[in-house]
Design a protein around this motif. Structure first.
Motif, PDB file in Angstrom:
ATOM      1  N   LEU A  53       0.834  -1.209   0.000  1.00 55.79           N
ATOM      2  CA  LEU A  53       0.000   0.000   0.000  1.00 55.79           C
ATOM      3  C   LEU A  53       0.864   1.252   0.000  1.00 55.79           C
ATOM      4  O   LEU A  53       0.552   2.238  -0.673  1.00 55.79           O
ATOM      5  N   ARG A  54       1.965   1.210   0.729  1.00 54.51           N
ATOM      6  CA  ARG A  54       2.873   2.369   0.742  1.00 54.51           C
ATOM      7  C   ARG A  54       3.483   2.605  -0.637  1.00 54.51           C
ATOM      8  O   ARG A  54       3.768   3.732  -1.023  1.00 54.51           O
ATOM      9  N   ALA A  55       3.707   1.521  -1.387  1.00 59.09           N
ATOM     10  CA  ALA A  55       4.286   1.654  -2.727  1.00 59.09           C
ATOM     11  C   ALA A  55       3.266   2.218  -3.718  1.00 59.09           C
ATOM     12  O   ALA A  55       3.621   2.547  -4.846  1.00 59.09           O
ATOM     13  N   GLY A  56       2.007   2.301  -3.279  1.00 60.40           N
ATOM     14  CA  GLY A  56       0.996   2.881  -4.154  1.00 60.40           C
ATOM     15  C   GLY A  56      -0.050   1.905  -4.634  1.00 60.40           C
ATOM     16  O   GLY A  56      -0.964   2.288  -5.370  1.00 60.40           O
ATOM     17  N   CYS A  57       0.065   0.647  -4.241  1.00 61.98           N
ATOM     18  CA  CYS A  57      -0.959  -0.329  -4.638  1.00 61.98           C
ATOM     19  C   CYS A  57      -2.304   0.076  -4.033  1.00 61.98           C
ATOM     20  O   CYS A  57      -2.382   0.547  -2.906  1.00 61.98           O
TER      21      CYS A  57
END
Ligand code: MN
Length: 129
Positions: A95-99
């Motif tokens: 989620l932090r990576a943008g998923c």
């Protein structure tokens, strides 16, 4: 109108299984076996959603997601991580990576399509945690 889905997955069995399930549900599926190929396709065609294996040869799925989410051409694309890394920390990392969401392998063939469809923009279903 059919949903167009880009599936980035290096494992042939998983790629074929996911493709079969989504095509049976009426989706148009485009396959990529590396992040680099997936990024090229994502920039050059219109998709509604990306299913991203996180463990890929060369560039991994997290790095590829960051590229998609930093490019004005592709940042709007929902990216759903699909990975065997079922650890809680990996969920947060994705989620932090943008998923935009996260599904774990092995996929449940009975619920997979419904899980994917809830991530389409305009879906009434709430996103899974
Ligand atoms: Mn993989």
């Amino acid at each position: 109108m059919s949903h167009c889905i880009l599936v980035i997955e290096d494992n042939s069995l998983n790629l074929e299984l996911v493709t079969d399930l989504l095509e049976a549900a009426g989706c148009i599926v485009c396959q990529a076996r590396t992040a680099e190929e997936g990024l090229r396709l994502a920039r050059n065609a219109k998709f509604d959603l990306v299913l991203m294996d996180l463990s890929l040869p060369g560039m991994d799925g997290l790095a590829a997601t960051k590229v998609l989410k930093s490019d004005p051409l592709t940042l709007h694309l929902p990216v759903i991580a699909v990975t065997a890394h079922a650890m809680r920390g990996d969920h947060d990392t994705a989620l932090r990576a943008g998923c935009d969401g996260y599904l774990t392998k092995p996929i449940d063939t009975k619920t997979f399509v419904a899980q994917v469809f809830q991530f389409f923009p305009g879906s009434n279903s709430p996103p899974s945690k």
